[in-house]
Design an enzyme around this catalytic site. Structure first.
Site, PDB file in Angstrom:
ATOM      1  CD  GLU A 115      48.255  33.026  28.885  1.00 16.99           C
ATOM      2  OE1 GLU A 115      49.288  33.697  28.300  1.00 16.99           O
ATOM      3  OE2 GLU A 115      48.043  33.092  30.183  1.00 16.99           O
ATOM      4  CD  GLU A 123      43.611  28.220  29.901  1.00 15.63           C
ATOM      5  OE1 GLU A 123      43.075  27.079  30.300  1.00 15.63           O
ATOM      6  OE2 GLU A 123      44.600  28.610  30.146  1.00 15.63           O
ATOM      7  CG  ASN A 128      50.895  34.898  36.906  1.00 18.70           C
ATOM      8  OD1 ASN A 128      50.716  33.488  36.817  1.00 18.70           O
ATOM      9  ND2 ASN A 128      50.437  35.448  35.944  1.00 18.70           N
TER      10      ASN A 128
END
Length: 476
Positions: A244, A457, A146
């Site tokens: 994630e 992150e 994505n």
């Protein structure tokens, strides 16, 4: 397009290939090697050899290489963005932003490279301690389709600056731009073997990377089921993990908010990248006093969006990345119709006529009167569908926002400082925006709670995830 191992283009040892399609046209634009576990082993061996010298470079020297690569990316950003649009589908303006975002990330880590330092602990008669952070070694990164360029930056920036070497597995539908970025890094004085890219499926390449005994850490961005499997496999050999795993981000609009600004925020926050963004607005909660006029403005704004091939000018939203993604959205909307669990005000169907016929387009969709328990709000909607619910007060809004297994992001739209503070204190999420949504600069730590993942992150925090402390105890 070939894999990159040891700074060179390389085909798979098995000589199998996977075609890459343009999701706006269905046209095959290139092919990539369908890598194998043997290719992963070759890449890890190469990364191990490179680690011996890469870890000895000073953080400043490593940062200078990242900065040089960022400058080269900026010089080629138009070509990179066009390639990204062709394989991913997003409008060219969004691709340009993403490529520039990649350069921003490298520049950020280059900028803090000279600040990396340890600690000294004075213990009196017991002596003194010097605590430093050392790289882990060979790390693995698995990234999704994505936001493939931005998330590549999130992985490689802190990993390489900390002194690790990396084996990267991109998504099969969006590997081309990642490979081109790898080439630019190689041409920017990154030593051979520091960054290696192996293309292929998750079942073959991804699993081999997670299981490899020489890989010290895995960073993964993707769905929950795969993330949980990676966690379990990694823990068998005590690998560090950053996961994630997506979200179901709520957006709460109170009756004292700037309505026009919030409408624009909802449209961008939901339909950017055709809704295929982890931190997209996935549930919209409107205070009952402003719900009526808000929905009318929102519907009109959604219906004004221009849909088409991302390479065309003035396009607001492109296709979904694959037929599988579109089919999942179709099923959820059909279920909402069949069970009367929502009222579709606009959209709600695939776009398969005329210029949309060959692509994977889905109409921007607005759904109101969404019932509790509907899949529209219990699952992560990874597509251009916005469910809207009405709430009587902030307490109810916060309760509904927390009624999820996720906890990635959330936003509160208000002009009241007390409302902002309460939302920040009580909403369970890794990042909470006020009067905006979606933005995640490289300086800001990013990650979630609950089933949205483990670790962070971005920012200084990511460097801790790619290093470990080592203590020198001086007994005088």
């Amino acid at each position: 397009m070939l894999m990159r191992i040891g700074g060179k283009e390389s085909a798979s040892l098995d000589e199998a290939w996977t075609e890459v399609e343009n999701p706006a046209t269905g046209e095959v634009i290139d092919r990539i090697p369908a890598g194998s576990p043997d290719d992963v082993a070759r890449a890890v061996d190469t990364a191990e050899a490179a680690f011996r010298t890469w870890k000895k470079k000073t953080p400043r020297d490593r940062g200078m290489i990242l900065f040089h690569a960022a400058q080269n990316v900026r010089q080629q950003h138009k070509d990179l963005a066009r390639l990204l649009t062709m394989e991913q589908g997003k409008p060219l303006t969004e691709s340009i932003d993403e490529v520039r975002g990649f350069a921003n990330i490298l520049e950020f880590y280059a900028g803090i490279s000279a600040q990396l330092s340890g600690d000294t602990i004075r213990l009196g008669a017991a002596g003194d301690c010097m605590v430093v952070r050392e790289p882990l070694g060979v790390c693995g990164a698995i990234i999704p389709w994505n936001m493939p360029v931005l998330i590549m930056g999130w992985k490689i920036g802190p990993a390489l600056l900390a002194g690790n070497t990396l084996v990267l597995k991109p998504a099969s539908t969006t590997s081309l731009t990642n490979l081109q970025l790898g080439k630019i890094l190689d041409e920017s004085s990154l030593p051979p073997g520091v960054l290696n890219i192996v293309t292929g499926s998750g079942n073959s390449v991804g699993e081999a990377l997670v299981k490899h005994p020489s890989v010290r850490k895995i960073s993964f961005t993707g769905n929950i089921a795969t993330g949980l499997r990676i966690r379990d496999l990694a823990h068998q050999s005590l690998k560090a993990v950053t996961l994630e795993l997506g979200g179901s981000d709520p957006m709460i609009v109170m009756n004292d908010a700037d309505i026009d600004k919030a409408v624009e925020g909802a449209v961008r926050g939901r339909f950017y990248n055709a809704g295929q963004t982890c931190t997209a607005v996935k549930r919209l909660y409107l205070h009952e006093k402003i719900a009526g006029p808000f929905v009318l403005k929102l519907k009109a704004r959604i219906e004004s969006l221009r849909i088409g091939n991302g390479l065309e000018p003035a396009i607001d939203m492109g296709p979904m990345n694959s037929p599988m993604q579109r089919e999942r959205i179709e099923k959820i909307i059909d279920e909402a119709r069949d069970t009367n669990s929502g009222t579709i005000l606009t959209g709600g169907c695939p776009m398969k006529e005329g210029s949309y016929k060959q692509g994977y387009f889905y109409s921007p969709t607005l759904v109101t009167d969404v019932t509790t328990g509907s899949r529209l709000v219990t699952e992560e909607l990874f597509g251009p569908v916005l469910p809207v619910m009405t709430v009587p007060d902030l307490e109810t809004a916060i309760s509904e926002a927390n009624n999820t297994r996720f906890g990635l992001g959330a936003s509160i739209w208000t002009s009241n400082l007390a409302t902002t503070k309460r939302a920040f204190d009580e909403i369970r999420a890794g990042i909470i925006w006020v009067n905006r949504h979606l933005t995640v600069p490289p300086e800001v730590p990013f990650g979630g709670t609950n089933e949205s993942g483990i670790g962070r992150e971005n920012g200084h925090h990511a460097l801790d995830q790619y290093s470990e402390t080592k203590t020198l105890f001086l007994g005088w």
